[in-house]
Design an enzyme around this catalytic site. Structure first.
Site, PDB file in Angstrom:
ATOM      1  N   LYS A 115      -0.812  -0.257 -13.558  1.00 20.42           N
ATOM      2  CA  LYS A 115      -0.500  -0.153 -12.127  1.00 20.42           C
ATOM      3  C   LYS A 115      -1.157   1.115 -11.591  1.00 20.42           C
ATOM      4  O   LYS A 115      -0.622   2.211 -11.736  1.00 20.42           O
ATOM      5  CB  LYS A 115       1.006  -0.141 -11.924  1.00 20.42           C
ATOM      6  CG  LYS A 115       1.454  -0.568 -10.554  1.00 20.42           C
ATOM      7  CD  LYS A 115       2.910  -0.986 -10.583  1.00 20.42           C
ATOM      8  CE  LYS A 115       3.273  -1.742  -9.318  1.00 20.42           C
ATOM      9  NZ  LYS A 115       4.481  -2.552  -9.504  1.00 20.42           N
ATOM     10  N   SER A 121      -0.581  -2.198  -6.083  1.00 20.76           N
ATOM     11  CA  SER A 121       0.505  -2.479  -5.173  1.00 20.76           C
ATOM     12  C   SER A 121       0.007  -2.987  -3.833  1.00 20.76           C
ATOM     13  O   SER A 121      -1.093  -2.637  -3.388  1.00 20.76           O
ATOM     14  CB  SER A 121       1.335  -1.212  -4.951  1.00 20.76           C
ATOM     15  OG  SER A 121       2.419  -1.445  -4.081  1.00 20.76           O
ATOM     16  N   CYS A 122       0.874  -3.776  -3.185  1.00 18.48           N
ATOM     17  CA  CYS A 122       0.599  -4.232  -1.824  1.00 18.48           C
ATOM     18  C   CYS A 122       0.526  -3.065  -0.846  1.00 18.48           C
ATOM     19  O   CYS A 122      -0.023  -3.194   0.246  1.00 18.48           O
ATOM     20  CB  CYS A 122       1.668  -5.214  -1.383  1.00 18.48           C
ATOM     21  SG  CYS A 122       3.348  -4.566  -1.575  1.00 18.48           S
ATOM     22  N   GLN A 158      -0.376 -12.373  -5.029  1.00 18.21           N
ATOM     23  CA  GLN A 158       1.084 -12.284  -4.944  1.00 18.21           C
ATOM     24  C   GLN A 158       1.575 -12.795  -3.596  1.00 18.21           C
ATOM     25  O   GLN A 158       0.978 -12.540  -2.558  1.00 18.21           O
ATOM     26  CB  GLN A 158       1.559 -10.858  -5.192  1.00 18.21           C
ATOM     27  CG  GLN A 158       0.951  -9.797  -4.304  1.00 18.21           C
ATOM     28  CD  GLN A 158       1.456  -8.407  -4.670  1.00 18.21           C
ATOM     29  OE1 GLN A 158       2.423  -8.242  -5.414  1.00 18.21           O
ATOM     30  NE2 GLN A 158       0.789  -7.395  -4.148  1.00 18.21           N
ATOM     31  N   ASP A 165       6.958 -12.602 -11.327  1.00 20.42           N
ATOM     32  CA  ASP A 165       7.607 -11.309 -11.506  1.00 20.42           C
ATOM     33  C   ASP A 165       9.076 -11.484 -11.157  1.00 20.42           C
ATOM     34  O   ASP A 165       9.412 -11.791 -10.004  1.00 20.42           O
ATOM     35  CB  ASP A 165       6.948 -10.262 -10.602  1.00 20.42           C
ATOM     36  CG  ASP A 165       7.385  -8.841 -10.939  1.00 20.42           C
ATOM     37  OD1 ASP A 165       8.428  -8.680 -11.604  1.00 20.42           O
ATOM     38  OD2 ASP A 165       6.685  -7.899 -10.522  1.00 20.42           O
TER      39      ASP A 165
END
Length: 427
Positions: free
Chosen positions: A332, A361-362, A175, A239
């Site tokens: 997720k 998630s980042c 991402q 996204d």
């Protein structure tokens, strides 16, 4: 192994996630960015500012032989949005862990991973545990089971879920964050399997009628041709944070029409569109996405819908998979909770013929990211997120290297078994 290993104590260590927590509702409403910050008042409960540093809480199992096994608790970047748990408050999480979770851990049998998770993560006062806690504790219990059995985490998962030892790598998805062009170049130069995410989370980035977004999609495809290795042909995954619905309208037919136009812009690529619209809650999301998927399939489009918001827990994943309300489901991990439920989520998707994307998630940590690799590879998910952080290089390195090491270990195990079997036959 001699004496049975037990947990004699539990220690906690506050830490940092690898990015920030962002108030998605405030950003979607159009707040102004100021450098790396956002100006304005937060909207989502728990946020003191629109962008806040991500925090984590590490939980260490002190075993009776002196070994300490860790797992990390944290939440996702857009906490409190899309039906997710509220913002991670480290003091509250620590208090709950000390009062409820640690007493359970001290009495657990580490030798059976699934039973250990069921015991420690059972409901409290009729409610499930905070999912951030379930995520970190289950990581620690999985690592403890692997330590006891002298295997990798993936082998524990394969054993508990009766899965064959994997042989193939899982495609990696990177991402970009806001540094789109530079990070896209990094991804292409590193021949990432799936790219670039794009972070299309505002009207400015999506553009009137989506033209800014469409231009970016075309630019990514052209850039692959310009600087990519010969034969490099990744999946394109964007996204859009609900902005197709916000800008084009919430009617599934209009959303499908727009997605088909984007797919026609890059006809040589498989196109993933994540979160084309946010219908507000799980049931409307389920119905809206099922209709969009059906329309795209009937038109033979090369675009696939990826669901994220309002598809959080294992129960949600099962609902969307059974309803065919996505082509790909993002599992997720911090929102799902226990890594057991992530594994089940992949298997549910496979059973229903839906793509399984082991995401996250980042804002996660290196420790949680490495655990994710073992779950994704053991269950043979369709793709997994390069995490943590938004710098691209770090996530690709952490996820990619862990996968490479894991597959090397498993190949070694297989070769040793072949040698032992051959020696037994010749003997």
């Amino acid at each position: 192994m001699g004496n049975i290993l037990t947990v004699k104590d539990v220690i906690l260590a506050p830490g940092n996630g690898s990015f920030f927590y962002d108030d998605q509702a405030a950003i979607r409403a159009g707040v102004v960015s100021d450098g790396f910050c956002y100006r304005g008042t937060p909207v989502t409960p728990g946020f003191a500012s629109i962008r806040m540093p991500a925090r984590s809480l590490s939980l260490g199992l002190v075993l009776s032989d002196g070994m300490i096994i860790w797992g990390d608790m944290m939440s996702v970047q857009y906490s409190g949005a899309g039906g997710r748990d509220p913002l991670f408050q480290i003091d509250a999480i620590e208090s709950f862990t000390r009062s409820v979770v640690i007493p359970r851990i001290l009495s657990v049998d580490l030798s059976n991973f699934l039973d250990a998770c069921s015991h420690v993560l059972a409901q409290h006062n009729g409610k499930r545990l905070p999912l951030a806690i379930a995520y970190g504790v289950s990581q620690a219990l999985l690592r403890a089971a692997a330590y006891l059995s002298r295997t990798t985490l993936a082998e524990v998962i394969c054993s508990e879920f009766v899965l064959p030892l994997p042989e193939k790598p899982v495609p990696i998805y990177a991402q970009s964050g806001d540094a789109r062009e530079i990070n896209v170049d990094k991804m292409i130069l590193k021949s990432v399997d799936v790219l670039p995410h794009g972070l299309i989370n505002s009207r400015e980035k999506f553009g009137p009628s989506g033209e800014t977004f469409r231009n970016f999609v075309r630019w990514v495809a052209n850039r692959i041709t310009e600087i990519g290795e010969p034969g490099y042909h990744p999946v394109l995954h964007f996204d859009v944070y609900g902005w197709i619905g916000l800008e084009i309208g919430m009617e599934p037919a209009k959303i499908a029409d727009f997605i088909c136009r984007v797919a026609d812009d890059v006809p040589d690529y498989r196109l993933n569109i994540e979160c084309p619209a946010d219908f507000g809650s799980t049931d409307p999301q389920l119905d809206g996405y099922a209709e969009i998927v059906s329309l795209l399939d009937s038109r033979g489009s090369n675009a696939r819908i990826v669901v994220d918001e309002h598809c959080n827990t294992l129960e949600d994943i099962r609902l969307f998979a059974e309803a065919k309300a996505a082509h790909v489901i993002q599992i997720k991990m911090p929102d799902v909770g226990s890594v057991v439920d992530t594994a089940w989520g992949v298997l549910v998707c496979k059973e229903e013929g839906i793509g399984a994307y082991v995401g996250g998630s980042c804002s996660e940590t290196d420790l949680s990211a490495r655990a994710a690799v073992h779950i994704a590879v053991a269950t043979q998910a369709d793709m997994m997120l390069a995490k943590p952080g938004m710098g691209v290089d770090e996530g690709i390195s952490i996820i990619g290297n862990e996968q490479s090491r894991l597959l090397s270990v498993l190949n070694y195990r297989r070769s040793q078994n072949l040698v032992r079997n051959a020696e037994g036959t010749s003997g």
